[in-house]
Write an enzyme that holds these catalytic residues in place. Sequence first.
Site, PDB file in Angstrom:
ATOM      1  N   THR A   1      -1.174 -10.835   2.327  1.00 35.27           N
ATOM      2  CA  THR A   1      -1.859 -10.100   3.137  1.00 35.27           C
ATOM      3  C   THR A   1      -3.374  -9.941   2.511  1.00 35.27           C
ATOM      4  O   THR A   1      -4.316  -9.918   3.165  1.00 35.27           O
ATOM      5  CB  THR A   1      -1.416  -9.086   3.939  1.00 35.27           C
ATOM      6  OG1 THR A   1      -0.189  -9.489   4.403  1.00 35.27           O
ATOM      7  CG2 THR A   1      -2.101  -8.223   5.082  1.00 35.27           C
ATOM      8  N   GLY A   2      -3.215  -9.348   1.223  1.00 35.36           N
ATOM      9  CA  GLY A   2      -4.536  -9.076   0.422  1.00 35.36           C
ATOM     10  C   GLY A   2      -5.405 -10.205   0.532  1.00 35.36           C
ATOM     11  O   GLY A   2      -6.781  -9.952   0.628  1.00 35.36           O
TER      12      GLY A   2
ATOM     13  N   GLY B   1      -0.642  -3.306   0.195  1.00 30.45           N
ATOM     14  CA  GLY B   1       0.211  -4.133   0.873  1.00 30.45           C
ATOM     15  C   GLY B   1       0.557  -5.608   0.027  1.00 30.45           C
ATOM     16  O   GLY B   1       0.528  -5.639  -1.265  1.00 30.45           O
ATOM     17  N   SER B   2       0.835  -6.657   0.762  1.00 34.07           N
ATOM     18  CA  SER B   2       1.533  -7.509   0.023  1.00 34.07           C
ATOM     19  C   SER B   2       0.243  -8.527  -0.400  1.00 34.07           C
ATOM     20  O   SER B   2      -0.907  -8.214  -0.081  1.00 34.07           O
ATOM     21  CB  SER B   2       2.356  -8.551   0.905  1.00 34.07           C
ATOM     22  OG  SER B   2       1.286  -8.990   2.017  1.00 34.07           O
ATOM     23  N   THR B   3       0.294  -9.278  -1.290  1.00 33.37           N
ATOM     24  CA  THR B   3      -0.572 -10.245  -1.990  1.00 33.37           C
ATOM     25  C   THR B   3      -1.048 -11.230  -1.033  1.00 33.37           C
ATOM     26  O   THR B   3      -2.180 -11.531  -0.894  1.00 33.37           O
ATOM     27  CB  THR B   3       0.014 -10.864  -3.262  1.00 33.37           C
ATOM     28  OG1 THR B   3       0.267  -9.956  -4.260  1.00 33.37           O
ATOM     29  CG2 THR B   3      -0.872 -11.923  -3.870  1.00 33.37           C
TER      30      THR B   3
ATOM     31  N   GLU C   1      -4.687  -3.113  -3.518  1.00 31.81           N
ATOM     32  CA  GLU C   1      -3.554  -2.844  -4.207  1.00 31.81           C
ATOM     33  C   GLU C   1      -2.343  -3.502  -3.764  1.00 31.81           C
ATOM     34  O   GLU C   1      -1.860  -3.393  -2.687  1.00 31.81           O
ATOM     35  CB  GLU C   1      -3.338  -1.342  -4.246  1.00 31.81           C
ATOM     36  CG  GLU C   1      -2.489  -0.780  -5.263  1.00 31.81           C
ATOM     37  CD  GLU C   1      -0.806  -0.767  -4.900  1.00 31.81           C
ATOM     38  OE1 GLU C   1      -0.162  -1.843  -5.194  1.00 31.81           O
ATOM     39  OE2 GLU C   1      -0.351   0.040  -4.181  1.00 31.81           O
TER      40      GLU C   1
END
Length: 486
Positions: free
Chosen positions: A228-229, A224-226, A246
């Site tokens: 959220t990561g 997902g998005s950076t 990822e």
Amino acid sequence: MEHHFYNIVGAERRDGQNCTRVTCPRTGEALWEAPLASKEDLEDAVSSGRASARSWGNASLHIRQNLLRDFALELTAWAKSLSPILARETGKSVSQTKRLCHVGSQRCECSDHLESSQSLDDEVVYEDATVKVVATHMPLGLVAAICPWNFPLVLAMGKIAAALLTGNCVIVKPSPFTPYTTMKVVELALDVFPPGVLQVLHGEADLGRELTIHRSIDKITFTGSTATGKKIMESAAYTLKNMTLELGGNDASIVCDDVNVSAVAHEVAQGCLFHSGQMCVATKRVYVHKSIYEASLRCLVKEFELFITGTPRDTPSIFGPLQNSAQFTIVKELIDDCKARAYRFATGGKVEEGPGLWIQPTIVDRPPDESSIVSEEQFGPITPVLEWETEEEVISRANNTRSGLGACVWSADITRAERISRKLQAGTVWVNSFEKPLPMAYFSGHKDSGVGGEWGRQGLLSYCYTQSLHVYKDNVLTAAEALVLP
């Protein structure tokens, strides 16, 4: 196949007191109800997964492979029923989702993880006359797979197959934007795997946080998005979980001056607009050599204008609407920003009036490197095309980003293309191809594009503990000798 969806906990199909409905991005129609998992569902799923982890982890690789093959056959048998569901929740055309649902032929699905080359045999890493060191691999235990909305089935299956093959049990959390196909797929698994081996829980961000902080979950794998990561990494730190993240990309495609301009333009356009650019490794920036820039831009415009918005879902196409209103707003704001700054649109720049979340394929001609359209990930059908002159310059500009997921280099001179590729700060570089990840190759991001990686043998290692056995050959004490030791 009925349009009734369940959370799968142990061997149970569970409804819920609260439900959500997803809107079809192609037509704007409300789809089916999907039950939200409760706190009790989560705790029961964790308990069931942990109860099954020992027996599943101790099962032979042969048994696990055979059950995964059975699962692949089951999903392929249901592909015609799953395909329309996937099309309606993602906005993809039915022709595209038929391929994505046919497990036996798709990259990163069950069948790609079943061969012996994708297993983790013991490895002798060192040996001499005195000692032998053997690396063995044991499962982590219980994995939570948090999946994205752009390719909900393919990316979920990549996580599921790798985790189950290596002896882990899995709880899948699909994106709240695309829960339906994944819930159905895990329901089909009830007829294949023992209870608790593969489960699914549907929920919003609060469920994702509960998974990341739960003490009885051993690993988080997230795509997902950076942004959220980073939140997941922070939450998982409290329990020192293993994790694979990822995340986003801002992939550069570098076109050298010795290419067939028309042929390369066709391929680059595919990389920019597959699933309307809603792919982590989609081409987000195109750098074209100055000597062929004008000719390449004309060809790219022609290719972009072949993609038609508003097509029916049964029309074969790799192009479709934006999947959700949040992403639609992001891309619309980028277009508005380009207009406000008077950047030149070579084509497109139009937001379609409904129904559906359609944006016309758009090229922005030579915006500044510091502009938002160049420096930020668009995740939509809008691409900046830029001009370069020297290799050193274009490599520097391509690397001038916190992202580092993928890149492409196009040249008739393979030696030249490889020389440029090796200097790019990206986890994967494609030479003379747009982005086509393969399951036998490790897939990872540099910089803010991720932590760890998946796929290939190295990806399987992320689902295991590695144990080193130091076996000394000639230094075994007899019982009598042991008694006289101090």
